[in-house]
Design a protein around this motif. Structure first.
Motif, PDB file in Angstrom:
ATOM      1  N   SER A  54       0.824  -1.213   0.000  1.00 36.40           N
ATOM      2  CA  SER A  54       0.000   0.000   0.000  1.00 36.40           C
ATOM      3  C   SER A  54       0.854   1.257   0.000  1.00 36.40           C
ATOM      4  CB  SER A  54      -0.932  -0.018   1.220  1.00 36.40           C
ATOM      5  OG  SER A  54      -1.811  -1.135   1.161  1.00 36.40           O
ATOM      6  N   TYR A  55       1.928   1.255   0.777  1.00 35.60           N
ATOM      7  CA  TYR A  55       2.793   2.436   0.811  1.00 35.60           C
ATOM      8  C   TYR A  55       3.673   2.541  -0.437  1.00 35.60           C
ATOM      9  CZ  TYR A  55       1.353   4.170   5.316  1.00 35.60           C
ATOM     10  OH  TYR A  55       0.600   4.730   6.331  1.00 35.60           O
ATOM     11  N   ALA A  56       3.924   1.429  -1.096  1.00 31.43           N
ATOM     12  CA  ALA A  56       4.651   1.490  -2.368  1.00 31.43           C
ATOM     13  C   ALA A  56       3.843   2.284  -3.392  1.00 31.43           C
ATOM     14  CB  ALA A  56       4.933   0.082  -2.883  1.00 31.43           C
ATOM     15  N   ILE A  57       2.527   2.102  -3.370  1.00 33.13           N
ATOM     16  CA  ILE A  57       1.662   2.877  -4.269  1.00 33.13           C
ATOM     17  C   ILE A  57       1.582   4.323  -3.803  1.00 33.13           C
ATOM     18  CG2 ILE A  57      -0.703   3.168  -5.105  1.00 33.13           C
ATOM     19  CD1 ILE A  57      -0.982   0.122  -5.038  1.00 33.13           C
ATOM     20  N   ARG A  58       1.380   4.509  -2.511  1.00 34.53           N
ATOM     21  CA  ARG A  58       1.268   5.867  -1.960  1.00 34.53           C
ATOM     22  C   ARG A  58       2.505   6.708  -2.286  1.00 34.53           C
ATOM     23  NH1 ARG A  58       1.758  10.197  -0.495  1.00 34.53           N
ATOM     24  NH2 ARG A  58       1.029  11.283   1.379  1.00 34.53           N
ATOM     25  N   LYS A  63       9.299   7.783  -6.966  1.00 32.37           N
ATOM     26  CA  LYS A  63      10.144   6.919  -7.796  1.00 32.37           C
ATOM     27  C   LYS A  63       9.736   6.975  -9.270  1.00 32.37           C
ATOM     28  CE  LYS A  63      11.523   3.634  -4.233  1.00 32.37           C
ATOM     29  NZ  LYS A  63      11.746   2.200  -3.896  1.00 32.37           N
ATOM     30  N   ASN A  64       8.944   7.996  -9.590  1.00 35.48           N
ATOM     31  CA  ASN A  64       8.460   8.163 -10.969  1.00 35.48           C
ATOM     32  C   ASN A  64       7.705   6.930 -11.458  1.00 35.48           C
ATOM     33  OD1 ASN A  64       9.556  10.807 -11.378  1.00 35.48           O
ATOM     34  ND2 ASN A  64      11.587   9.860 -11.609  1.00 35.48           N
ATOM     35  N   ARG A  65       6.919   6.347 -10.557  1.00 34.99           N
ATOM     36  CA  ARG A  65       6.144   5.154 -10.897  1.00 34.99           C
ATOM     37  C   ARG A  65       4.641   5.366 -10.680  1.00 34.99           C
ATOM     38  NH1 ARG A  65       9.688   0.519  -7.711  1.00 34.99           N
ATOM     39  NH2 ARG A  65      11.310   0.228  -9.297  1.00 34.99           N
ATOM     40  N   ALA A  66       4.225   6.594 -10.539  1.00 34.57           N
ATOM     41  CA  ALA A  66       2.819   6.861 -10.245  1.00 34.57           C
ATOM     42  C   ALA A  66       1.923   6.401 -11.394  1.00 34.57           C
ATOM     43  CB  ALA A  66       2.610   8.345  -9.992  1.00 34.57           C
ATOM     44  N   PRO A  67       0.787   5.797 -11.070  1.00 38.02           N
ATOM     45  CA  PRO A  67      -0.140   5.377 -12.128  1.00 38.02           C
ATOM     46  C   PRO A  67      -0.878   6.571 -12.713  1.00 38.02           C
ATOM     47  CG  PRO A  67      -1.138   5.012  -9.992  1.00 38.02           C
ATOM     48  CD  PRO A  67       0.286   5.461  -9.730  1.00 38.02           C
ATOM     49  N   TYR A 117      -1.782  -2.357 -12.788  1.00 37.28           N
ATOM     50  CA  TYR A 117      -0.812  -1.584 -12.015  1.00 37.28           C
ATOM     51  C   TYR A 117      -0.543  -2.238 -10.669  1.00 37.28           C
ATOM     52  CZ  TYR A 117       1.493   2.215  -9.587  1.00 37.28           C
ATOM     53  OH  TYR A 117       2.403   2.959  -8.865  1.00 37.28           O
ATOM     54  N   ALA A 118      -1.593  -2.726 -10.006  1.00 39.90           N
ATOM     55  CA  ALA A 118      -1.427  -3.382  -8.709  1.00 39.90           C
ATOM     56  C   ALA A 118      -0.494  -4.587  -8.813  1.00 39.90           C
ATOM     57  CB  ALA A 118      -2.787  -3.817  -8.172  1.00 39.90           C
ATOM     58  N   LEU A 119      -0.611  -5.344  -9.903  1.00 33.22           N
ATOM     59  CA  LEU A 119       0.261  -6.500 -10.107  1.00 33.22           C
ATOM     60  C   LEU A 119       1.695  -6.070 -10.409  1.00 33.22           C
ATOM     61  CD1 LEU A 119      -2.146  -8.825 -12.141  1.00 33.22           C
ATOM     62  CD2 LEU A 119      -1.668  -8.848  -9.687  1.00 33.22           C
TER      63      LEU A 119
END
Length: 208
Positions: A54-58, A63-67, A117-119
């Motif tokens: 969850s915090y990896a997404i937040r 890290k320039n990985r935002a969806p 994206y979650a995967l």
């Protein structure tokens, strides 16, 4: 505007400490299925892995990985759907051993998080912070639908009294609890809050 569940979704996450009937739509969750005592180290590891995802997404923008469609938000609380194994169900006096518990632990993800994206995030963590539990993670849409819920104040072991109130409320409206399976939403961190001050949303499903 920052998306904050405590402010914008009070009807779902901050009910009063008395029973009420609610309709809960489908939401997307990271989910890990497990069994056993919630006081165990294995349980704590499951919780930790769900928060890591969850915090990896937040924090993905750093890290320039935002969806696509990312919006600043507060991470949702831990939730669990609880049941008993066959041994636990055989105890008809209402008592049970916590080792006989079966659970689905989960943390809801914002609507902009797609399954693809979650995967992807799971794969990132497998490379950056390997953990065998990542092989068990699922991303699912879950709809609770027609339910009774209330805020339980106090220790987890005192929850049966709140469920009795909820069942009496349902019966008073001509409704019936579908099963003993139920959802808990943890608004407090049990590692930091004394048992008497814990806040937990309790929810069970109604028969159709």
């Amino acid at each position: 505007m920052k998306q904050e569940w405590r402010k914008q979704e009070k009807a779902i996450y901050l009910p009063k400490n008395k029973p009420e009937r609610v309709q809960i739509p489908a939401f997307n969750f990271y989910v890990i299925d497990g069994a056993g005592n919630p006081n165990s180290e294995a349980f704590a590891e499951v919780v930790g892995q769900l928060y890591a995802l969850s915090y990896a997404i937040r924090m993905s923008p750093k890290k320039n990985r935002a969806p696509q469609g990312y919006q600043d938000y507060t991470v949702y609380p831990l939730e669990g759907i609880w049941d008993l194994n066959e041994k636990g169900r055989a105890n008809h006096d209402g008592s049970f051993d916590k080792d006989d518990l079966v659970y689905r632990l989960m943390i809801r993800q914002p609507d902009f998080v797609t399954k693809d994206y979650a995967l992807e995030v799971i794969e990132w963590l497998k490379k950056e912070k390997p953990n065998p539990l990542l092989e068990q993670v699922k991303f699912e849409s879950i709809e609770d639908g027609d339910c009774i819920q209330m805020l339980h104040l106090g220790p987890y072991d005192d929850e049966p009294a709140s469920f009795e109130q909820m069942e009496a409320f349902a019966e008073g409206q001509g409704l019936k609890r579908a099963s003993k399976i139920h959802r808990e939403i943890y608004l407090s961190d049990a590692r930091k809050v004394e048992p008497a001050k814990l806040k937990t949303v309790l929810r069970f499903w109604l028969e159709a």
